[in-house]
Design a protein around this motif. Structure first.
Motif, PDB file in Angstrom:
ATOM      1  N   ALA A 213      36.968  44.778  15.925  1.00 30.33           N
ATOM      2  CA  ALA A 213      36.076  45.778  15.902  1.00 30.33           C
ATOM      3  C   ALA A 213      35.540  45.517  17.541  1.00 30.33           C
ATOM      4  O   ALA A 213      35.795  44.705  18.338  1.00 30.33           O
ATOM      5  CB  ALA A 213      34.772  45.474  15.159  1.00 30.33           C
ATOM      6  N   PRO A 214      35.251  46.943  18.221  1.00 34.09           N
ATOM      7  CA  PRO A 214      34.716  46.797  19.644  1.00 34.09           C
ATOM      8  C   PRO A 214      33.547  45.896  19.835  1.00 34.09           C
ATOM      9  O   PRO A 214      32.606  45.667  18.961  1.00 34.09           O
ATOM     10  CB  PRO A 214      34.556  47.973  20.065  1.00 34.09           C
ATOM     11  N   ALA A 215      33.748  45.141  20.884  1.00 30.39           N
ATOM     12  CA  ALA A 215      32.708  43.955  21.239  1.00 30.39           C
ATOM     13  C   ALA A 215      31.269  44.822  21.479  1.00 30.39           C
ATOM     14  O   ALA A 215      30.240  44.283  21.040  1.00 30.39           O
ATOM     15  CB  ALA A 215      32.892  43.280  22.531  1.00 30.39           C
ATOM     16  N   GLY A 216      31.253  46.176  22.014  1.00 28.60           N
ATOM     17  CA  GLY A 216      30.213  46.848  22.293  1.00 28.60           C
ATOM     18  C   GLY A 216      29.157  46.163  23.189  1.00 28.60           C
ATOM     19  O   GLY A 216      27.978  46.661  23.401  1.00 28.60           O
ATOM     20  N   MET A 217      29.418  45.201  24.044  1.00 28.31           N
ATOM     21  CA  MET A 217      28.392  44.396  24.649  1.00 28.31           C
ATOM     22  C   MET A 217      28.833  44.196  26.168  1.00 28.31           C
ATOM     23  O   MET A 217      29.993  44.342  26.637  1.00 28.31           O
ATOM     24  CB  MET A 217      28.420  42.804  24.300  1.00 28.31           C
ATOM     25  N   ALA A 218      27.702  44.243  26.900  1.00 27.52           N
ATOM     26  CA  ALA A 218      27.921  44.269  28.425  1.00 27.52           C
ATOM     27  C   ALA A 218      28.455  42.923  28.764  1.00 27.52           C
ATOM     28  O   ALA A 218      28.009  42.129  28.137  1.00 27.52           O
ATOM     29  CB  ALA A 218      26.683  44.724  29.324  1.00 27.52           C
ATOM     30  N   ASP A 219      29.040  42.761  30.114  1.00 22.54           N
ATOM     31  CA  ASP A 219      29.470  41.603  30.724  1.00 22.54           C
ATOM     32  C   ASP A 219      29.006  41.494  31.834  1.00 22.54           C
ATOM     33  O   ASP A 219      29.405  42.416  32.814  1.00 22.54           O
ATOM     34  CB  ASP A 219      31.036  41.581  30.762  1.00 22.54           C
ATOM     35  N   GLY A 220      28.137  40.470  32.177  1.00 28.04           N
ATOM     36  CA  GLY A 220      27.627  40.290  33.560  1.00 28.04           C
ATOM     37  C   GLY A 220      28.532  40.365  34.672  1.00 28.04           C
ATOM     38  O   GLY A 220      28.461  40.940  35.819  1.00 28.04           O
ATOM     39  N   ASP A 221      29.719  39.612  34.455  1.00 30.75           N
ATOM     40  CA  ASP A 221      30.767  39.284  35.456  1.00 30.75           C
ATOM     41  C   ASP A 221      31.520  40.686  35.674  1.00 30.75           C
ATOM     42  O   ASP A 221      31.718  41.007  36.912  1.00 30.75           O
ATOM     43  CB  ASP A 221      31.735  38.459  35.069  1.00 30.75           C
ATOM     44  N   ILE A 222      31.631  41.484  34.736  1.00 27.66           N
ATOM     45  CA  ILE A 222      32.254  42.854  34.944  1.00 27.66           C
ATOM     46  C   ILE A 222      31.230  43.845  35.518  1.00 27.66           C
ATOM     47  O   ILE A 222      31.842  44.514  36.590  1.00 27.66           O
ATOM     48  CB  ILE A 222      32.886  43.313  33.546  1.00 27.66           C
ATOM     49  N   ASP A 223      30.023  43.839  34.938  1.00 24.26           N
ATOM     50  CA  ASP A 223      29.159  44.612  35.581  1.00 24.26           C
ATOM     51  C   ASP A 223      28.671  44.640  36.974  1.00 24.26           C
ATOM     52  O   ASP A 223      28.204  45.369  37.821  1.00 24.26           O
ATOM     53  CB  ASP A 223      27.831  44.809  34.663  1.00 24.26           C
ATOM     54  N   GLY A 224      28.983  43.245  37.408  1.00 19.85           N
ATOM     55  CA  GLY A 224      28.696  43.026  38.913  1.00 19.85           C
ATOM     56  C   GLY A 224      29.928  42.793  39.525  1.00 19.85           C
ATOM     57  O   GLY A 224      29.886  42.402  40.763  1.00 19.85           O
ATOM     58  N   GLY A 225      30.917  43.417  39.040  1.00 22.79           N
ATOM     59  CA  GLY A 225      32.092  43.317  39.948  1.00 22.79           C
ATOM     60  C   GLY A 225      32.340  44.395  40.788  1.00 22.79           C
ATOM     61  O   GLY A 225      31.521  45.043  41.280  1.00 22.79           O
ATOM     62  N   MET A 226      33.552  44.545  41.241  1.00 21.39           N
ATOM     63  CA  MET A 226      34.008  45.656  42.229  1.00 21.39           C
ATOM     64  C   MET A 226      33.965  47.094  41.831  1.00 21.39           C
ATOM     65  O   MET A 226      34.192  47.360  40.515  1.00 21.39           O
ATOM     66  CB  MET A 226      35.519  45.164  42.989  1.00 21.39           C
ATOM     67  N   ASP A 227      33.434  47.907  42.351  1.00 23.15           N
ATOM     68  CA  ASP A 227      33.384  49.285  42.328  1.00 23.15           C
ATOM     69  C   ASP A 227      34.921  49.852  41.827  1.00 23.15           C
ATOM     70  O   ASP A 227      35.958  49.496  42.527  1.00 23.15           O
ATOM     71  CB  ASP A 227      32.931  50.300  43.473  1.00 23.15           C
ATOM     72  N   VAL A 228      34.988  50.669  40.859  1.00 21.58           N
ATOM     73  CA  VAL A 228      36.121  51.222  40.215  1.00 21.58           C
ATOM     74  C   VAL A 228      37.073  51.898  41.391  1.00 21.58           C
ATOM     75  O   VAL A 228      38.107  51.856  41.357  1.00 21.58           O
ATOM     76  CB  VAL A 228      36.292  51.701  38.862  1.00 21.58           C
ATOM     77  N   GLN A 229      36.398  52.804  41.938  1.00 24.15           N
ATOM     78  CA  GLN A 229      36.900  53.606  42.993  1.00 24.15           C
ATOM     79  C   GLN A 229      37.484  52.821  44.225  1.00 24.15           C
ATOM     80  O   GLN A 229      38.475  52.956  44.734  1.00 24.15           O
ATOM     81  CB  GLN A 229      36.227  54.920  43.273  1.00 24.15           C
ATOM     82  N   ALA A 230      36.831  51.831  44.646  1.00 22.23           N
ATOM     83  CA  ALA A 230      37.278  50.877  45.791  1.00 22.23           C
ATOM     84  C   ALA A 230      38.522  50.162  45.293  1.00 22.23           C
ATOM     85  O   ALA A 230      39.201  49.943  45.978  1.00 22.23           O
ATOM     86  CB  ALA A 230      36.089  49.911  46.042  1.00 22.23           C
ATOM     87  N   CYS A 231      38.573  49.712  44.028  1.00 24.80           N
ATOM     88  CA  CYS A 231      39.468  49.252  43.143  1.00 24.80           C
ATOM     89  C   CYS A 231      40.825  50.070  43.234  1.00 24.80           C
ATOM     90  O   CYS A 231      42.041  49.603  43.603  1.00 24.80           O
ATOM     91  CB  CYS A 231      39.339  48.578  41.813  1.00 24.80           C
ATOM     92  N   ALA A 232      40.631  51.357  43.297  1.00 24.07           N
ATOM     93  CA  ALA A 232      41.711  52.103  42.968  1.00 24.07           C
ATOM     94  C   ALA A 232      42.275  52.391  44.405  1.00 24.07           C
ATOM     95  O   ALA A 232      43.482  52.448  44.766  1.00 24.07           O
ATOM     96  CB  ALA A 232      41.415  53.589  42.571  1.00 24.07           C
ATOM     97  N   ARG A 233      41.338  52.534  45.384  1.00 25.17           N
ATOM     98  CA  ARG A 233      41.842  52.734  47.050  1.00 25.17           C
ATOM     99  C   ARG A 233      42.741  51.322  47.418  1.00 25.17           C
ATOM    100  O   ARG A 233      43.603  51.693  48.116  1.00 25.17           O
ATOM    101  CB  ARG A 233      40.696  52.701  47.581  1.00 25.17           C
TER     102      ARG A 233
END
Length: 285
Positions: A213-233
């Motif tokens: 089943a999907p975890a459906g929960m936030a992850d503090g490390d992920i939520d505080g991580g690098m902006d996804v568009q900056a990652c793509a750049r």
């Protein structure tokens, strides 16, 4: 991607870039970056409606719709891949860069994880990437050029708690694509492995629990991580620079890559401490 003057780049002008997992997260961000680079982009994932949303955003941003191909694809359906490859070739005439970005994560202890969950992680994160690569590779060999990439993870270099299946899968794709690089280099085909750390996406919420089943929960490390568009750049910049292994992230997790190389014993003890903290937190829930 824009330079310091705000102008769009053209490093991939008219090249055909096929991105799987393009409906959200890093994949969707890469679509926007490659459009800014002048590429023609193939968007693949299982969710056609979400792919259409990403495509529509690009068109609303000024992209010619003819430069986009929405091509729904489940990477575990190997039999569908030859027709998908042919559709890209019929539409755009070639494939310059394939980015294998589809994937699932995991949040469960080994003791609590069904074998079917391990099987699903390996099917999506490993065998699906291999199958599509094998379908595209003959075209690149025939034309005498091409570029293959895969989104791995820091978890493809370091073992992390609650991710035994995910780490196994990401270690596997690192090994496969590193080995593939040796085989195709003489055929003018490049291979790049992408190693993201914590990037702000829904990967943790969509991660599989031990039952699937999907975890459906936030992850503090992920939520505080690098902006996804900056990652793509950063990824696109790495392609332009010719990097064969692109580390992407800004947090302390990126230091683990160096620690694992320089002092693996210290890395093992650090991850064991992280596991203890995770177990304590779960027991308190």
């Amino acid at each position: 991607m824009r330079d310091q003057t705000g102008r769009k780049g053209d490093a991939f002008q008219d090249q055909v870039v096929w991105i799987t997992g393009a409906s959200s997260g890093i994949g969707a961000a890469l679509v926007h970056e490659f459009i800014d680079q002048g590429a023609r982009v193939v968007l693949s994932a299982r969710r056609e409606s979400e792919l259409n949303n990403v495509s529509r955003e690009c068109v609303e941003g000024g992209c010619d719709a003819a430069r986009l191909l929405v091509l729904p694809l489940d990477v575990t359906h190997y039999d569908a891949m030859p027709a998908a490859v042919q559709q890209v070739l019929d539409t755009f005439g070639g494939i310059d860069l394939l980015i294998n970005n589809a994937g699932l994560s995991q949040r469960s202890l080994c003791l609590d994880t069904d074998m079917d969950v391990y099987r699903q992680l390996l099917e999506v994160d490993v065998l699906g990437q291999i199958a599509l690569t094998k379908s595209v590779l003959p075209h690149m060999v025939t034309r005498g050029s091409g570029h293959l990439a895969v989104t791995a993870s820091v978890a493809g270099k370091v073992g992390a708690p609650l991710r035994t299946g995910y780490c196994a899968a990401k270690h596997a794709v690192m090994g496969f694509f590193d080995a593939l690089r040796t085989e195709v280099a003489h055929q003018n085909i490049r291979v790049t492995t992408i190693i993201p750390g914590f990037i702000r996406t829904d990967i943790a919420r969509n991660a599989l629990t031990g039952t699937g089943a999907p975890a459906g929960m936030a992850d503090g490390d992920i939520d505080g991580g690098m902006d996804v568009q900056a990652c793509a750049r950063m990824i696109v910049d790495g392609f332009v620079a010719g990097q064969e292994e692109i580390d992407v992230g800004v947090g302390p997790e990126m230091d683990l890559l160096k620690l694992k190389r320089d002092n693996p014993t210290a890395a093992f003890r650090l991850m064991e401490a992280m596991a203890a903290d995770a177990l304590t937190s779960r027991a308190a829930e």
